[in-house]
Write a protein that holds these residues in place. Structure first.
Motif, PDB file in Angstrom:
ATOM      1  N   PHE A 140       0.960  -1.078   0.140  1.00 27.75           N
ATOM      2  CA  PHE A 140      -0.046  -0.092  -0.239  1.00 27.75           C
ATOM      3  C   PHE A 140       0.757   1.170  -0.040  1.00 27.75           C
ATOM      4  O   PHE A 140       1.458   1.799   1.052  1.00 27.75           O
ATOM      5  CB  PHE A 140      -0.960  -0.210   1.106  1.00 27.75           C
ATOM      6  CG  PHE A 140      -1.991   1.158   1.400  1.00 27.75           C
ATOM      7  CD1 PHE A 140      -2.819   1.527   0.287  1.00 27.75           C
ATOM      8  CD2 PHE A 140      -2.001   1.983   2.394  1.00 27.75           C
ATOM      9  CE1 PHE A 140      -3.649   2.421   0.610  1.00 27.75           C
ATOM     10  CE2 PHE A 140      -2.806   3.007   2.751  1.00 27.75           C
ATOM     11  CZ  PHE A 140      -3.525   3.165   1.467  1.00 27.75           C
ATOM     12  N   ASN A 141       1.144   1.898  -1.221  1.00 30.60           N
ATOM     13  CA  ASN A 141       1.885   3.236  -1.326  1.00 30.60           C
ATOM     14  C   ASN A 141       3.256   2.891  -0.628  1.00 30.60           C
ATOM     15  O   ASN A 141       3.852   3.613  -0.016  1.00 30.60           O
ATOM     16  CB  ASN A 141       1.270   4.199  -0.930  1.00 30.60           C
ATOM     17  CG  ASN A 141       0.205   4.717  -1.554  1.00 30.60           C
ATOM     18  OD1 ASN A 141       0.392   4.526  -3.088  1.00 30.60           O
ATOM     19  ND2 ASN A 141      -0.610   5.681  -1.263  1.00 30.60           N
ATOM     20  N   GLY A 142       4.036   1.705  -1.039  1.00 34.28           N
ATOM     21  CA  GLY A 142       5.184   1.375  -0.452  1.00 34.28           C
ATOM     22  C   GLY A 142       5.481   0.949   0.796  1.00 34.28           C
ATOM     23  O   GLY A 142       6.282   0.510   1.300  1.00 34.28           O
TER      24      GLY A 142
ATOM     25  N   TYR B 151      -6.553   1.307   6.786  1.00 33.65           N
ATOM     26  CA  TYR B 151      -5.212   2.054   6.718  1.00 33.65           C
ATOM     27  C   TYR B 151      -5.556   3.298   5.913  1.00 33.65           C
ATOM     28  O   TYR B 151      -6.169   3.358   4.961  1.00 33.65           O
ATOM     29  CB  TYR B 151      -4.070   1.260   5.871  1.00 33.65           C
ATOM     30  CG  TYR B 151      -3.889  -0.201   6.623  1.00 33.65           C
ATOM     31  CD1 TYR B 151      -2.805  -0.322   7.534  1.00 33.65           C
ATOM     32  CD2 TYR B 151      -4.493  -1.357   6.313  1.00 33.65           C
ATOM     33  CE1 TYR B 151      -2.623  -1.459   8.254  1.00 33.65           C
ATOM     34  CE2 TYR B 151      -4.229  -2.612   6.996  1.00 33.65           C
ATOM     35  CZ  TYR B 151      -3.279  -2.457   7.948  1.00 33.65           C
ATOM     36  OH  TYR B 151      -3.078  -3.682   8.736  1.00 33.65           O
ATOM     37  N   ILE B 152      -4.938   4.380   6.358  1.00 32.16           N
ATOM     38  CA  ILE B 152      -4.856   5.802   5.792  1.00 32.16           C
ATOM     39  C   ILE B 152      -3.410   6.170   5.556  1.00 32.16           C
ATOM     40  O   ILE B 152      -2.642   5.990   6.099  1.00 32.16           O
ATOM     41  CB  ILE B 152      -5.560   6.544   6.823  1.00 32.16           C
ATOM     42  CG1 ILE B 152      -6.930   5.900   7.245  1.00 32.16           C
ATOM     43  CG2 ILE B 152      -5.645   8.088   6.339  1.00 32.16           C
ATOM     44  CD1 ILE B 152      -7.597   6.994   8.154  1.00 32.16           C
ATOM     45  N   ASP B 153      -3.431   6.775   4.210  1.00 28.96           N
ATOM     46  CA  ASP B 153      -2.196   7.372   3.713  1.00 28.96           C
ATOM     47  C   ASP B 153      -2.606   8.685   3.184  1.00 28.96           C
ATOM     48  O   ASP B 153      -3.657   9.047   2.312  1.00 28.96           O
ATOM     49  CB  ASP B 153      -1.547   6.490   3.003  1.00 28.96           C
ATOM     50  CG  ASP B 153      -0.193   6.938   2.580  1.00 28.96           C
ATOM     51  OD1 ASP B 153       0.437   7.586   3.191  1.00 28.96           O
ATOM     52  OD2 ASP B 153       0.527   6.108   1.373  1.00 28.96           O
ATOM     53  N   THR B 154      -1.737   9.672   3.182  1.00 22.73           N
ATOM     54  CA  THR B 154      -1.804  10.856   2.490  1.00 22.73           C
ATOM     55  C   THR B 154      -0.727  10.939   1.263  1.00 22.73           C
ATOM     56  O   THR B 154       0.463  10.689   1.444  1.00 22.73           O
ATOM     57  CB  THR B 154      -1.579  12.100   3.407  1.00 22.73           C
ATOM     58  OG1 THR B 154      -2.474  11.822   4.557  1.00 22.73           O
ATOM     59  CG2 THR B 154      -1.674  13.415   3.030  1.00 22.73           C
ATOM     60  N   ILE B 155      -1.329  11.461   0.031  1.00 21.38           N
ATOM     61  CA  ILE B 155      -0.579  11.532  -1.142  1.00 21.38           C
ATOM     62  C   ILE B 155      -0.619  13.028  -1.577  1.00 21.38           C
ATOM     63  O   ILE B 155      -1.801  13.646  -1.497  1.00 21.38           O
ATOM     64  CB  ILE B 155      -1.113  10.773  -2.136  1.00 21.38           C
ATOM     65  CG1 ILE B 155      -1.092   9.461  -1.835  1.00 21.38           C
ATOM     66  CG2 ILE B 155      -0.538  10.977  -3.544  1.00 21.38           C
ATOM     67  CD1 ILE B 155      -1.646   8.046  -2.838  1.00 21.38           C
TER      68      ILE B 155
END
Length: 189
Positions: A5-7, A16-20
């Motif tokens: 997931f994004n690396g 899971y939360i990620d900011t791009i």
């Protein structure tokens, strides 16, 4: 197994939360809910002890599609090789998830039994088999019980013919080996 997931490598279920941050400086928030699908609980069945030349059928359970090694086809009868055999079952469920299980088949090779030569005797004489005995026969691997039919004296009242007297070895697992004597009476008249 893991999910990238994004690396980031994710190894368990969860949210899971990620900011791009984009090229123009704006950011985006990505939320991922990861659900782990359990592997199918594949069963190859219980280990078995069978007699030599037995016909056996292996049936897998717990999946949708099954494949066995060593040329076995699920649900199709076959004769296993002598000795200890390990058969591996691979099962795949409707999600494409795969799991395996093994079953051990121990094939007992009971020693062959030889009653010896057939017997010819003259009518008017008698012959006696001392075979009312239940004896023990050691084949080098296991102790087997020798079972005889209750034979009685064969005497001159038997007409000229051939009579067959069977006997067998029965081992402690229920496997048997059989042979027989053929007795032919002959009239000299």
């Amino acid at each position: 197994d893991f999910y990238n997931f994004n690396g980031n490598q994710l190894f368990s279920s969860g949210t899971y939360i990620d900011t791009i941050i984009g090229f123009n400086g704006n950011d985006s928030i990505i939320e991922l809910t990861l659900a782990e699908i359990p592997l199918p609980i594949v069963s190859a069945g219980l280990d078995k002890i069978v007699c030599k030349d037995s016909i056996l059928t292996l049936n897998g359970s717990g999946a949708l599609v099954y494949s066995w090694d060593n040329g076995v086809i699920n649900g199709v009868p076959f004769t296993p090789l002598d000795g200890t055999n390990i058969y591996t079952l691979t099962g795949e469920d409707q999600n494409g998830c795969v799991n395996t299980d093994q079953v051990e088949i121990n094939v007992l090779n009971l020693s062959s039994l030889d009653a010896g030569n057939d017997i010819n005797y003259l009518s008017g004489s008698s012959i006696y088999f001392d075979a009312s005995v239940i004896g023990i026969y050691n084949n080098g691997n296991t102790t087997d019980t020798l079972l005889f039919q209750d034979f009685t004296s064969i005497n001159s009242s038997i007409p000229t013919n051939i009579t067959t007297y069977p006997y067998q070895i029965l081992n402690n697992t229920g496997c048997t080996s059989n042979d027989e004597w053929k007795v032919q009476t002959t009239n000299l008249n």
